[in-house]
Design a protein around this motif. Structure first.
Motif, PDB file in Angstrom:
ATOM      1  N   VAL A 113       2.984  -8.061  -4.234  1.00  0.00           N
ATOM      2  CA  VAL A 113       3.311  -8.679  -2.939  1.00  0.00           C
ATOM      3  C   VAL A 113       4.687  -9.347  -3.035  1.00  0.00           C
ATOM      4  N   GLU A 114       4.901 -10.005  -4.160  1.00  0.00           N
ATOM      5  CA  GLU A 114       6.194 -10.689  -4.385  1.00  0.00           C
ATOM      6  C   GLU A 114       7.340  -9.667  -4.367  1.00  0.00           C
ATOM      7  N   ILE A 115       7.136  -8.535  -5.060  1.00  0.00           N
ATOM      8  CA  ILE A 115       8.173  -7.480  -5.109  1.00  0.00           C
ATOM      9  C   ILE A 115       8.449  -6.968  -3.694  1.00  0.00           C
ATOM     10  N   GLU A 116       7.354  -6.661  -2.979  1.00  0.00           N
ATOM     11  CA  GLU A 116       7.484  -6.095  -1.639  1.00  0.00           C
ATOM     12  C   GLU A 116       8.224  -7.054  -0.705  1.00  0.00           C
ATOM     13  N   ALA A 117       7.821  -8.334  -0.761  1.00  0.00           N
ATOM     14  CA  ALA A 117       8.434  -9.320   0.140  1.00  0.00           C
ATOM     15  C   ALA A 117       9.904  -9.537  -0.203  1.00  0.00           C
ATOM     16  N   SER A 118      10.246  -9.456  -1.493  1.00  0.00           N
ATOM     17  CA  SER A 118      11.635  -9.728  -1.844  1.00  0.00           C
ATOM     18  C   SER A 118      12.554  -8.554  -1.526  1.00  0.00           C
ATOM     19  N   TYR A 119      12.021  -7.321  -1.553  1.00  0.00           N
ATOM     20  CA  TYR A 119      12.888  -6.169  -1.262  1.00  0.00           C
ATOM     21  C   TYR A 119      12.933  -5.805   0.221  1.00  0.00           C
ATOM     22  N   GLY A 120      11.881  -6.146   0.956  1.00  0.00           N
ATOM     23  CA  GLY A 120      11.859  -5.794   2.376  1.00  0.00           C
ATOM     24  C   GLY A 120      11.526  -4.326   2.595  1.00  0.00           C
ATOM     25  N   VAL A 136       0.850  -1.201   0.000  1.00  0.00           N
ATOM     26  CA  VAL A 136       0.000   0.000   0.000  1.00  0.00           C
ATOM     27  C   VAL A 136       0.883   1.248   0.000  1.00  0.00           C
ATOM     28  N   SER A 137       1.950   1.213   0.816  1.00  0.00           N
ATOM     29  CA  SER A 137       2.832   2.381   0.899  1.00  0.00           C
ATOM     30  C   SER A 137       3.546   2.622  -0.440  1.00  0.00           C
ATOM     31  N   THR A 138       4.018   1.540  -1.070  1.00  0.00           N
ATOM     32  CA  THR A 138       4.697   1.687  -2.365  1.00  0.00           C
ATOM     33  C   THR A 138       3.715   2.210  -3.420  1.00  0.00           C
ATOM     34  N   LEU A 139       2.498   1.662  -3.415  1.00  0.00           N
ATOM     35  CA  LEU A 139       1.500   2.122  -4.388  1.00  0.00           C
ATOM     36  C   LEU A 139       1.143   3.592  -4.155  1.00  0.00           C
ATOM     37  N   THR A 140       1.096   3.991  -2.867  1.00  0.00           N
ATOM     38  CA  THR A 140       0.771   5.394  -2.563  1.00  0.00           C
ATOM     39  C   THR A 140       1.891   6.308  -3.079  1.00  0.00           C
ATOM     40  N   SER A 141       3.150   5.867  -2.900  1.00  0.00           N
ATOM     41  CA  SER A 141       4.270   6.664  -3.429  1.00  0.00           C
ATOM     42  C   SER A 141       4.167   6.775  -4.943  1.00  0.00           C
ATOM     43  N   SER A 199      14.386   1.615   3.618  1.00  0.00           N
ATOM     44  CA  SER A 199      13.976   2.817   2.886  1.00  0.00           C
ATOM     45  C   SER A 199      14.861   3.080   1.657  1.00  0.00           C
ATOM     46  N   LYS A 200      16.065   2.480   1.665  1.00  0.00           N
ATOM     47  CA  LYS A 200      16.973   2.712   0.540  1.00  0.00           C
ATOM     48  C   LYS A 200      16.428   2.110  -0.760  1.00  0.00           C
ATOM     49  N   VAL A 201      15.564   1.089  -0.622  1.00  0.00           N
ATOM     50  CA  VAL A 201      15.083   0.424  -1.845  1.00  0.00           C
ATOM     51  C   VAL A 201      13.699   0.932  -2.275  1.00  0.00           C
ATOM     52  N   LYS A 202      13.235   1.971  -1.584  1.00  0.00           N
ATOM     53  CA  LYS A 202      11.887   2.490  -1.865  1.00  0.00           C
ATOM     54  C   LYS A 202      11.724   2.853  -3.353  1.00  0.00           C
ATOM     55  N   GLU A 203      12.713   3.613  -3.860  1.00  0.00           N
ATOM     56  CA  GLU A 203      12.646   4.057  -5.264  1.00  0.00           C
ATOM     57  C   GLU A 203      12.583   2.876  -6.229  1.00  0.00           C
ATOM     58  N   ILE A 204      13.400   1.857  -5.935  1.00  0.00           N
ATOM     59  CA  ILE A 204      13.442   0.678  -6.827  1.00  0.00           C
ATOM     60  C   ILE A 204      12.094  -0.034  -6.777  1.00  0.00           C
ATOM     61  N   LYS A 205      11.532  -0.116  -5.562  1.00  0.00           N
ATOM     62  CA  LYS A 205      10.235  -0.790  -5.430  1.00  0.00           C
ATOM     63  C   LYS A 205       9.172  -0.058  -6.252  1.00  0.00           C
ATOM     64  N   VAL A 206       9.173   1.290  -6.138  1.00  0.00           N
ATOM     65  CA  VAL A 206       8.185   2.085  -6.877  1.00  0.00           C
ATOM     66  C   VAL A 206       8.351   1.864  -8.382  1.00  0.00           C
ATOM     67  N   LYS A 207       9.602   1.827  -8.831  1.00  0.00           N
ATOM     68  CA  LYS A 207       9.885   1.644 -10.262  1.00  0.00           C
ATOM     69  C   LYS A 207       9.412   0.267 -10.724  1.00  0.00           C
ATOM     70  N   ASN A 208       9.774  -0.773  -9.958  1.00  0.00           N
ATOM     71  CA  ASN A 208       9.385  -2.138 -10.341  1.00  0.00           C
ATOM     72  C   ASN A 208       7.877  -2.316 -10.303  1.00  0.00           C
ATOM     73  N   CYS A 209       7.280  -1.677  -9.316  1.00  0.00           N
ATOM     74  CA  CYS A 209       5.830  -1.740  -9.137  1.00  0.00           C
ATOM     75  C   CYS A 209       5.144  -1.111 -10.368  1.00  0.00           C
ATOM     76  N   ARG A 210       5.664   0.043 -10.798  1.00  0.00           N
ATOM     77  CA  ARG A 210       5.108   0.747 -11.957  1.00  0.00           C
ATOM     78  C   ARG A 210       5.221  -0.135 -13.210  1.00  0.00           C
ATOM     79  N   GLU A 211       6.399  -0.738 -13.376  1.00  0.00           N
ATOM     80  CA  GLU A 211       6.606  -1.590 -14.556  1.00  0.00           C
ATOM     81  C   GLU A 211       5.672  -2.794 -14.538  1.00  0.00           C
TER      82      GLU A 211
END
Lengths: 654, 60
Positions: B30-37, A188-193, B40-52
């Motif tokens: 969920v898979e992306i989130e669980a694998s990155y943990g 949810v936090s990542t999606l919100t960002s 906060s340093k990986v926040k940007e990467i998570k957002v990018k992967n999530c978008r893709e």
């Protein structure tokens, strides 16, 4: 994930190699390691956590500062001999998949064991290759087995289980972690960002569109009005010029010779003035061109100078050699004949020299760029020397302006003389002429302003197609971002629903199962009426009601609280869906004999989905308890302690 | 190497009244989130992967 084997070598009480194969049978999911207090039950759990996480969860305060190695094994060492303490754990789902080992090599230094730095390795067991070394074993343990920060939830000291209820905010946090609700919160936090990021991108395109949108109608009106006003001004100027010409004609035909002469002089001055104004404009244009041509060089002067120096240095050092094309050198090598006609196959040294030349050739494009660069940079740097030409043209402008000033003064003098002429009509005509000239000057200023307006409007209209295309592209980007953002928002809503639903489910099932297990295992069922797990936001509150429906958690005995803790734990593993081993040291320690048998009757059923490693004492693991657990026990060991040598070892139970 | 995802989470996503595309995307997130943990340093990467991951699957 299950633990298949634990191999302990010289770890604390355990001397030598001890291989413990845990039960991985689904029907017989329990492994028993029976031992008395102080014989190594807790250190068996410590060995597993030390191997996997590098720390000992149940380290006695007495052991702080004590070496991990079995002391007897260490002190038996002779000069130059070494031994090690190591623990290896094998885990997997249906069969062994990963093997981890933590190890320290020891030597006896004087009278003290000295340990080398600790090593930790992990391997993935594969069918074809045997095994592959893991680059990050910690990552595998954290992601595929028990995450480091949850390890305390899978390794218990049964006698301290009722401490569980002292800080229930921790329980809730851990339950959420086990059920991976924290992962859902993360999504949810990542999606919100992402949603916010898309919003920012949309704002950019939305702003661009707004700023770039030309109002065609407005510009067309502006252009029409400006052109119309310009036409009117030109007519007025023309009219006033005609009036001046008429006055000049009148004055030129005047009977007075003085007036005639002054009028002729003025005509000559006005012609001079027109010519000077033209010269000034031309000189100013040329000044502008000089500046425009020099500015890029001025701004990039230091960069150009630096590049020039680099090329010069490279050439001097031989880094930028003459532009030998590598293709020619390659051709020589391929043909096997040097340019001088020597056969390269007969002369290996010559071949070697040509090969060396090939390796020293700077890639062709760099060499040719450096030669072109040298020429172009010099040409550009020449443009910096524009000051002389600039000074000349400035002087010219000044000279013309001085001359113009003089001509204007002369014209004014003619006008003054005519205005002062002793004849009323002449005076009046001259005054009228002066006014007409002033009006024309003002009209010319206005004509300039209006002309600019017309030009601006015309440019905007000329660029309309380009601007419209840009807007169209911006709009498309905006729309696609908006679509993506809306989709992200719908994903957030769905994820929040899933999360809320899991939170509710987990709490409800946890409550139902804890209640059910508790009432089956507790021996004084009539003393209790209900068990609740209340979600208070940041924590779960465990509530036990007495037969009179009064809160009674605080009045429960240690044994009753341990039953509640066991019920809660069993419920938690059943509900969470987390399938990893659970270790319980002295699981029935606080429970008296009769109720203990009751627990032994039911607990295996409640923890049937979990690999359970129980470490009871002999007083807990009575023949009756053993008999009741038998149907679920797949492996059974005894920890045997040698009181004289103070070492322990694991052997089969019987 | 896939990350452990609690079966409870998987079954809950599957039981939701949402279309299959959305379900697959949520599983991938969920898979992306669980694998990155949670670092906060990986926040940007998570957002990018999530978008893709979303762009790859979302309906055109």
């Amino acid at each position: 994930m299950k633990i298949f084997e634990v191999e302990i070598m010289n770890y604390r009480q355990y001397k030598g190699k001890n291989l413990i194969k845990l039960s991985t049978d689904k029907q017989k999911n329990i492994t028993i390691l029976q031992g008395n207090n102080g014989e190594g039950k807790s250190n068996f759990m410590n060995a597993v956590t030390w191997c996997l996480y590098g720390d000992e969860l149940f380290k006695s305060k007495m052991n702080i500062g004590r070496q991990t190695i079995n002391e007897q094994a260490a002190f038996e060492l002779k000069n130059d001999e070494s031994t090690c303490v190591s623990v290896a754990v094998t885990i997997g789902d249906e069969s062994p998949e990963y093997w981890f080992e933590r190890k320290i090599v020891y030597k006896l230094d004087g009278k003290k064991p000295y340990g080398a730095p600790e090593s930790f390795v992990g391997k993935q067991i594969t069918k074809d290759k045997g095994w592959d070394k893991l680059s990050s074993p910690e990552w595998v343990i954290d992601r595929k087995f028990i995450p480091r920060d949850l390890r305390g939830f899978f390794f218990f000291d049964g006698e301290k289980m009722d401490d569980y209820f002292e800080d229930t905010s921790k329980i809730k946090a851990n339950v959420e972690k086990i059920a991976q609700i924290d992962v859902l919160n993360g999504v949810v936090s990542t999606l919100t960002s992402l949603k916010n990021k898309l919003g920012t991108e949309m704002n950019k395109y939305s702003k661009d569109t707004k700023d770039a949108q030309p109002d065609v109608e407005e510009q067309q009106i502006e252009l029409y009005n400006a052109n119309k006003e310009k036409e009117q001004i030109e007519i007025k100027i023309q009219e006033k010029e005609s009036a001046i010409q008429k006055i000049d004609k009148y004055l030129a035909n005047n009977s007075s010779e003085i007036v005639k002469s002054l009028t002729e002089t003025r005509t000559s001055f006005e012609s001079q003035r027109s010519s000077l104004i033209r010269n000034i404009n031309e000189a100013k244009e040329s000044q502008k061109n000089i500046i425009a041509e020099a500015i890029p060089t001025v701004f990039s002067f230091y960069a150009l100078n630096y590049s020039k120096q680099q090329i010069e240095e490279g050439t001097n050092k031989g880094v930028l050699p003459p532009n030998i094309k590598d293709v020619f050198v390659r051709e020589l090598l391929e043909k096997g004949v040097c340019i001088c006609g020597r056969n390269l196959d007969d002369d290996p040294q010559c071949r070697k020299n040509i090969e060396l030349l090939l390796s020293s050739i700077v890639p062709n494009e760099v060499a040719s760029d450096s030669i072109t660069g040298k020429y172009v940079i010099n040409k550009l740097l020449d443009k910096v020397n524009f000051t002389e030409a600039f000074r000349d043209v400035r002087q010219k402008i000044k000279d013309f302006e001085d001359e113009l000033k003089k001509v204007n003064e002369d014209l004014q003098s003619v006008s003054d003389q005519l205005s002062a002429f002793d004849e009323f009509e002449i005076k009046e005509k001259e005054s009228e002429r002066s006014q007409l000239r002033k009006d024309i000057n003002q009209l010319n200023v206005r004509k300039g302003v209006v002309g600019n307006k017309a030009m601006t409007a015309q440019n905007i209209l000329n660029n309309y197609d380009e601007v419209t295309n840009n807007i169209k592209s911006s709009n498309q980007k905006f729309e696609s971002l908006e679509k993506l953002r809306n989709y992200v928002m719908s994903l957030i809503t769905a994820m929040l629903e899933i999360k809320d639903s899991i939170v509710d489910d987990v709490r409800e099932q946890l409550e139902e199962k804890t209640r059910s297990y508790f009432f089956k295992m507790i021996w004084k069922r009539q003393s209790f009426s209900n068990v609740f797990i209340i979600d208070e936001g940041y924590r779960y509150r465990i509530s036990v009601k007495s037969e009179y429906n009064q809160e009674c958690l605080g009045d429960m005995s240690a044994g009753e609280r341990q039953i509640l803790a066991l019920s809660f734990t069993a419920a938690l593993y059943s509900v969470s869906g987390y399938s990893v081993p659970v270790f319980i040291d002295t699981p029935l320690g606080r429970i008296s004999e009769k109720p203990r048998e009751n627990v032994a009757d039911f607990l295996p059923d409640y923890l049937s989905q979990t690999q359970l490693i129980m470490l009871p004492t002999d007083t807990e693991y009575t023949p009756v308890v053993r008999n009741k657990l038998k149907r679920s026990v797949g492996a059974e060991y005894k920890i045997k302690h040698d009181d004289i040598n103070k070492v322990s070892g694991v052997s089969n139970y019987e | 190497m896939s990350t452990y995802i609690n079966p409870l989470v998987k079954s809950k996503i599957e039981s939701m009244d949402i279309d299959e595309t959305k379900m697959k995307i949520l599983e991938e997130l969920v898979e992306i989130e669980a694998s990155y943990g949670t670092d906060s340093k990986v926040k940007e990467i998570k957002v990018k992967n999530c978008r893709e991951a979303i762009i790859k699957r979302m309906p055109r």
